[in-house]
Design a protein around this motif. Structure first.
Motif, short mmCIF file in Angstrom:
data_model
loop_
_atom_site.label_atom_id
_atom_site.label_comp_id
_atom_site.label_asym_id
_atom_site.label_seq_id
_atom_site.Cartn_x
_atom_site.Cartn_y
_atom_site.Cartn_z
N THR A 57 0.69 -1.33 -0.32
CA THR A 57 -0.07 -0.16 0.30
C THR A 57 0.66 0.99 -0.12
O THR A 57 2.14 1.23 -0.01
N ARG A 58 -0.16 2.82 -0.30
CA ARG A 58 0.84 3.40 0.12
C ARG A 58 1.58 3.93 1.80
O ARG A 58 2.26 4.42 1.47
N SER A 59 0.37 3.32 2.03
CA SER A 59 1.02 3.93 3.49
C SER A 59 2.18 2.83 3.45
O SER A 59 3.19 3.06 4.16
N THR A 60 2.78 1.47 3.34
CA THR A 60 3.68 1.37 3.37
C THR A 60 5.24 1.97 3.18
O THR A 60 5.79 2.01 3.69
N LEU A 90 5.38 5.79 2.35
CA LEU A 90 5.21 6.21 3.12
C LEU A 90 5.92 5.90 4.73
O LEU A 90 7.77 6.59 4.73
N HIS A 91 5.78 5.29 5.20
CA HIS A 91 6.52 4.27 6.48
C HIS A 91 8.04 3.96 6.24
O HIS A 91 8.98 4.41 7.17
#
Length: 414
Positions: A65-68, A70-71
């Motif tokens: 995901t995009r969240s992965t 970003l982190h």
């Protein structure tokens, strides 16, 4: 940490390497105490342990995901966690693998793609030097944010290179942005080595060490930079030129040094370059590693040591990446300099981290100000470091001069 690789990663070079690293992790959490982004954000997923969980999920076939992304983006790759880890987890190598996989599966917004492309091509371009000169000419007219990225013009001494020949010779990488942004670091290095009877050679065909593209998730581009440098250095490494064989490849930017020392790992599976890469890595030395040999040669020649306190910020790439700690302070102290280290948080990143200060400006500024608060408390007249990125980043937040330690040594010799 038990890992069940997805079929697409089983038997692959990246999959096998990542699995071996993951199996060392016992998820103890010691790394969270020394992770700069976790200390700022307090989010488990912005800690090494949290990012390891995310990468493990990706390698086991979970949706990316995009969240992965970003982190993983918010990781500085400072490798402080490697110094802290009791199990020897090679987090730096793992995050390079994880970022590359995520980059191939999650498309970035157009603005991010353009910015990253501009950094990759612009900072390594032959046009970067002329562009920096133009920026310095109009520096007073630039907006504050851009002005902070353009250092003032260097004096004439920054371009004075020693002309004497010596039997002892070393090879030095000039770097991609350093010749334009801080040329005195390279010339000061050459002058200090010259005073010790060592000649500094430069291979014209060498360029960026490969860190910039690698950390922007362009692994193929980073490997191409590494191969180009090996080709440029190889005749001097083998003594195939009239200048003879060099005894070391010297790095005065610790960010470049940690990368070149890792060439053997990065190119281990390249049949044409694996042996050469290992030879280059084994020959590479951070400039501070030469100090034990330089101290007795330079001490009789020092005449101009100023009565000033020097506050040293050890770059992450020096103390965590290369595991070199204490040498700069100890050996400069032997030469008569008053060098001090922050009483606390000297292990933390200043927020520069290559292009991190451009890509993550809010976090980078918070880390810079936190670092400067510790250094300012030392009441030093000059701040010193060992990496161009740290030097430039710290200087944007203080009026106290920030220099490479070799520049201070060069001034005392002059």
């Amino acid at each position: 940490m038990q890992t069940n690789l997805a079929p697409e990663f089983k038997g692959t070079i990246d999959g096998q390497a990542a699995e071996a690293i993951l199996r060392k992790c016992v998820h103890c959490g010691f790394c969270t105490a020394t992770c700069p982004t976790y200390l700022l954000l307090g989010d488990e997923l912005d800690s090494p342990r949290g990012r390891i969980y995310l990468m493990k999920q990706v390698l086991e076939g979970a949706p990316v995901t995009r969240s992965t992304q970003l982190h993983l983006d918010r990781c500085l790759t400072c490798r402080n966690c490697e110094t802290t880890c009791p199990s020897g987890v090679e987090y730096g190598h793992l995050v390079d693998i994880g970022r590359q996989i995520v980059e191939e599966r999650v498309q970035r917004p157009l603005g991010e793609r353009l910015l990253r492309g501009a950094l990759k091509e612009g900072l390594t371009s032959p046009l970067f030097g002329p562009a920096m000169k133009l920026g310095q000419l109009v520096r007073p007219l630039l907006p504050a944010a851009l002005k902070a990225k353009v250092p003032a013009r260097s004096g004439a001494r920054a371009h004075q290179w020693p002309q004497r020949e010596h039997a002892r010779k070393v090879l030095m990488l000039l770097g991609c942005v350093q010749p334009a942004m801080a040329p005195n670091i390279n010339s000061a290095t050459a002058r200090v080595l010259d005073a010790a009877g060592i000649q500094t050679l430069v291979a014209d065909g060498a360029g960026c060490c490969g860190a910039l593209r690698t950390h922007l998730n362009d692994r193929d581009g980073g490997l191409a930079d590494m191969r180009r440098n090996i080709d440029a250095w190889w005749p001097l490494v083998q003594g195939l030129t009239s200048q003879g064989r060099v005894e070391a490849i010297v790095m005065n930017a610790s960010g470049c040094g940690v990368t070149v020392k890792d060439y053997g790992h990065a190119l281990a599976h390249d049949p044409d370059y694996a042996d050469k890469a290992r030879a280059v890595s084994s020959l590479t030395r951070d400039l501070s590693e030469l100090l034990p040999d330089l101290v007795p040669l330079l001490k009789p020649k020092l005449r101009g040591i100023k009565a000033q306190r020097l506050a040293f910020h050890p770059p992450c790439t020096l103390q965590h990446g290369q595991q070199l700690r204490g040498g700069v302070q100890m050996h400069l102290g032997e030469l008569g300099f008053d060098v001090v280290l922050a009483a606390s948080e000297s292990h933390l990143c200043c927020g520069s981290a290559g292009t991190y200060s451009v890509l993550q400006p809010v976090l980078a500024k918070q880390l810079r100000d936190r670092k400067l608060a510790q250094l300012t408390a030392l009441d030093a007249q000059v701040l010193i470091s060992a990496n161009i990125g740290c030097i430039q980043h710290l200087q944007t937040g203080t009026t106290t001069p920030v220099k490479h330690w070799v520049e201070v040594l060069d001034e005392a010799l002059a």
